[in-house]
Structure formats: structure tokens, C-alpha cells
Design an enzyme around this catalytic site. Structure first.
Site, mmCIF file in Angstrom:
data_model
loop_
_atom_site.group_PDB
_atom_site.id
_atom_site.type_symbol
_atom_site.label_atom_id
_atom_site.label_comp_id
_atom_site.label_asym_id
_atom_site.label_seq_id
_atom_site.Cartn_x
_atom_site.Cartn_y
_atom_site.Cartn_z
ATOM 1 N N LEU A 39 -4.756 20.708 -17.303
ATOM 2 C CA LEU A 39 -4.614 19.605 -16.334
ATOM 3 C C LEU A 39 -3.223 19.584 -15.685
ATOM 4 C CD1 LEU A 39 -5.298 16.712 -15.187
ATOM 5 C CD2 LEU A 39 -4.617 15.815 -17.420
ATOM 6 N N VAL A 40 -2.191 19.566 -16.511
ATOM 7 C CA VAL A 40 -0.829 19.459 -15.978
ATOM 8 C C VAL A 40 -0.384 20.795 -15.381
ATOM 9 C CG1 VAL A 40 1.564 18.853 -16.534
ATOM 10 C CG2 VAL A 40 -0.316 17.664 -17.695
ATOM 11 N N TYR B 253 -0.569 14.179 -34.039
ATOM 12 C CA TYR B 253 -0.057 14.563 -32.714
ATOM 13 C C TYR B 253 1.333 13.955 -32.486
ATOM 14 C CZ TYR B 253 -0.096 14.597 -27.508
ATOM 15 O OH TYR B 253 0.193 14.763 -26.169
ATOM 16 N N LYS C 261 4.836 15.942 -31.857
ATOM 17 C CA LYS C 261 5.544 15.820 -30.569
ATOM 18 C C LYS C 261 6.961 15.281 -30.772
ATOM 19 C CE LYS C 261 2.640 17.186 -27.342
ATOM 20 N NZ LYS C 261 2.993 18.201 -26.345
ATOM 21 N N THR D 150 3.018 9.261 -19.393
ATOM 22 C CA THR D 150 1.969 8.363 -19.887
ATOM 23 C C THR D 150 0.635 9.114 -19.821
ATOM 24 O OG1 THR D 150 1.760 7.529 -17.642
ATOM 25 C CG2 THR D 150 3.190 6.279 -19.144
ATOM 26 N N ARG E 88 -3.027 0.374 -20.024
ATOM 27 C CA ARG E 88 -2.455 1.718 -19.915
ATOM 28 C C ARG E 88 -1.753 1.882 -18.558
ATOM 29 N NH1 ARG E 88 -3.697 1.485 -24.468
ATOM 30 N NH2 ARG E 88 -4.962 2.896 -25.739
#
Ligand code: NAP
Ligand code: GDP
Length: 323
Positions: A21-22, A145, A149, A173, A217
Site C-alpha cells: 500500500l505505502v 506488532y 515497532k 496513522t 481514528r
């Protein structure tokens, strides 16, 4: 460092996780805003498994990067995290240690890694800022996770303190956009809702939103995140990480978000909530004051427009979308 790399004036920017995606959004930005001194390399897991130190070293040897954008990770939404906390921890710890250590060993000039606002302490004051990462335990739903991270931030500080490396990180985000993971079990809420609305519209069935719809969110469009990521690579000089987020005023509830997705599909069917499903963390409201101190005029794409563009892509690419 190889003699070739030492004498080279241009940058070779290697993007791990370049097929996701990124990564796909960064690829788009790198083409829209080309610089003559930059060569970009976008990697997927098919190029090499970054859980393996040998395969990681082979990729650095092959491409000789001067700069690395490190995106590759085991990534998933709330429900993938709830059922696989150990896998998220083990996979991401391995990938991150291999990438950062190999970057150090091969003399990479700058690494920008990717954290997430879901790694911050569960019990906190709001808004969350960059100084709070290690202040307390993360939410139980994604502890594996989160600790993996958070360790990137520890390593960045360590590589700088011990060896003077310029290794930093960004903290986005919840991201959405083209090339997302639209799998209903593993993915994040926006691609999940898009896939569910697509099916409900096609089959004439109700749309089921998981949880109460009340959690809040801040969503960021992958294209906006990519433009900011490239700015960080080119301009940002701190080792301390930077939150990449829309403002606090742009926070939306899951219910509002679902309504926007329904509107983008022009879905007219019934909408129901399955409140037996988890809500996850209620909110993780982040401050983008640090980002604004650097880029006061940056314009985020309005969420409704970004959702429309993503829905249009998903409908046009349904056959090839990850689902
Ligand atoms: P994604 O779409 O799932 O992409 C993950 C990428 O990592 C893919 O290119 C994948 O390659 C690669 N990858 C996974 N395991 C690998 C391995 N063992 N070896 C080599 N490559 C591997 O994820 P994303 O949403 O773009 O996430 C990118 C970064 O942003 C991650 O670090 C994530 O933690 C962070 N982030 C994401 C969000 C979000 O909402 N999505 C929010 C905050 C932060 P293949 O395509 O070959 O599988
Ligand atoms: P998070 O932001 O890290 O918690 O992860 P997600 O992107 O998975 O968002 C989870 C929130 O969206 C929770 O409040 C869920 O109950 C809610 N939600 C509603 N429908 C869905 C869905 O279809 N998929 C996912 N992943 N979450 C959903």
C-alpha cells in the site's frame, strides 16, 4: 562501503516493502516528482525474504543503496493482530534487525523506517506526541506488532549513539488507498469496509460493520503519506521520529467512515452492526504539531475525495486487488 558507492554522487533509494500500500504510493510520488540525482528501487518479498540475514545482505549487495525507505513488515488490521501477536513480534523483529544492521554494515547514509500510531501506550493523555512512544504498555490487541515497532526507535537511537548513523522513523496513522490489502480477515477497516460494501451491493445483502462504530481514528491517504515520506527522506534530519497525521480535528468515528464509504459506492442497502466483534482501542488521537512546525502549508486530500479515488481503483481493479 564499496568504492563505487563512496564515489557516487547520486542517491540510490531502496524501498523495502515497495509492492504494498505505502510502497506503491511512494513509487507514484517518485515518478511525479523526479530528481535527476535519484535512482529508486522498489522491492517485494519476491526479490528476497528480509527475515533472512543472507537474503537481506544479497539485496544490499545487488542494489548498493545509499538510502533506504524501510516499509517491509507483517502488517494487518485489528483482527489479524488479535489472533497472531507472536507472529507479528517475531517476523517484524527479524526483518527490522536484518535491514538496519545491513544498512549499517554497508554504509547506507540514511534509513527512514515506519512505525505506527497504534504502538503508543494504551493508557495515555491526548493528543499523543512523538515523546510518548515508550511511556507504557500498548493496547493488548496488538502488543506483538507494537513492541517490534517500538524497537525500531530503540535501534535508531542506538545506531546513532554508537556509530553516528542517520537512521530515523515516521509514525503514520491508519493508512488507506490503492493497492491496499482488501482481505476481510487480515486487512484494516477501510479496505475491509470497501470489500464488504462491494459484495453487499453485488449480492443485494446487508453491509455488516464490526464493533459499535464508536471508536475514533485519524486516517491518512497513502498518496499524502507518500508525499510526506519523500519529504522526510530528502529533508528531515532528526533521529527522533515524526508523526505523519491529519489534524486532531479530522478524526472520524468508524461509523462516519463507513457512511463515507457507503456514499462513495452509492450503496442503498441495509447497514447493520455486529457488536459481538471487538472495537479495539477506542482512540489514539495524535498531534501533528511537529509536522506542522516543518510544513505548515501541507494540504491533505479531503477524506471523502480520497475514499472516492480508492473505491474507483478497487472497482476498476477488483480482479487483481489483494483480497
Ligand atoms: P502492505 O501493503 O501489507 O505491504 C507490506 C510490504 O512488505 C509488501 O511489499 C510485502 O511484499 C513486504 N514484505 C512483507 N514481508 C516481507 C518479507 N518477509 N520480506 C520482504 N518483504 C516483505 O503494508 P503497508 O500497509 O504498505 O505497510 C507499510 C509500512 O507502513 C509497514 O511498516 C507498516 O507497519 C506501516 N504502517 C502501515 C499502516 C497501515 O494502516 N497500513 C499504518 C501505520 C504504519 P509482498 O508484496 O511481496 O508481500
Ligand atoms: P486499528 O485502527 O489498528 O484498530 O485497526 P483497523 O483498521 O482494523 O480498525 C479497527 C476498527 O474498525 C475497530 O473498531 C473495528 O471494530 C472496526 N471495524 C469495523 N468493520 C471492520 C472491518 O470490516 N474490518 C476491520 N479490520 N475493522 C472493522
Amino acid at each position: 562501503m564499496s568504492a563505487e558507492k563512496k564515489s557516487r554522487t547520486g542517491k540510490v533509494i531502496m524501498v523495502t516493502g515497495g509492492s504494498g500500500l505505502v510502497g506503491k504510493a511512494i513509487e507514484r510520488v517518485s515518478k511525479e516528482d523526479q530528481r535527476p540525482d535519484e535512482t529508486w528501487v522498489f522491492l517485494s518479498s519476491k526479490d528476497g525474504d528480509l527475515r533472512s540475514k543472507e537474503e537481506t545482505a544479497a539485496l544490499f549487495e545487488k542494489y548498493q543503496p545509499t538510502h533506504v525507505i524501510h516499509l517491509a513488515a507483517m502488517v494487518g488490521g485489528l483482527f489479524a493482530n488479535l489472533s497472531h501477536n507472536l507472529d507479528f513480534w517475531r517476523t517484524n523483529i527479524k526483518i527490522n534487525d536484518n535491514v538496519l544492521q545491513t544498512a549499517y554494515e554497508t554504509g547506507v547514509k540514511k534509513v527512514v523506517s515506519c512505525l505506527s500510531t497504534c504502538i503508543f501506550p494504551d493508557k495515555t493523555t491526548y493528543p499523543i506526541d512523538e515523546t510518548m512512544i515508550h511511556n507504557g504498555p500498548p493496547h493488548d490487541s496488538n502488543f506483538g506488532y507494537s513492541y517490534a515497532k517500538r524497537s525500531i526507535d530503540i535501534q535508531n537511537r542506538g545506531y546513532h549513539a554508537q556509530y553516528g548513523c542517520q537512521f530515523t522513523a515516521v509514525i503514520p496513522t491508519n493508512v488507506f488507498g490503492q493497492w491496499d490489502n482488501f482481505n476481510l480477515q487480515d486487512g484494516h477497516v477501510i479496505p475491509g469496509l470497501m470489500h464488504k460494501v462491494y459484495q453487499a451491493k453485488r449480492d443485494g445483502t446487508p453491509l455488516t460493520i464490526w464493533g459499535t462504530g464508536k471508536p475514533l481514528r485519524q486516517f491518512i491517504y497513502s498518496y499524502d503519506l507518500a508525499r510526506l515520506f519523500v519529504w522526510v527522506l530528502r529533508e528531515y534530519e532528526e533521529i527522533a521520529p515524526i508523526i505523519l497525521s491529519v489534524g486532531e480535528e479530522d478524526e472520524v468515528s468508524i461509523k462516519e467512515c463507513a457512511e463515507h464509504v457507503v456514499e462513495a459506492f452509492d450503496f442503498k442497502g441495509e447497514v447493520v452492526y455486529d457488536t459481538t466483534k471487538s472495537d479495539g482501542q477506542y482512540k489514539k488521537t495524535a498531534s501533528n504539531a511537529k509536522l506542522r512546525s516543518y510544513l505548515p502549508d501541507f494540504k491533505f486530500t479531503p477524506i471523502k475525495q480520497a475514499l472516492k479515488e480508492t473505491v474507483a481503483w478497487f472497482e476498476a481493479n477488483y480482479d487483481i486487488a489483494r483480497k
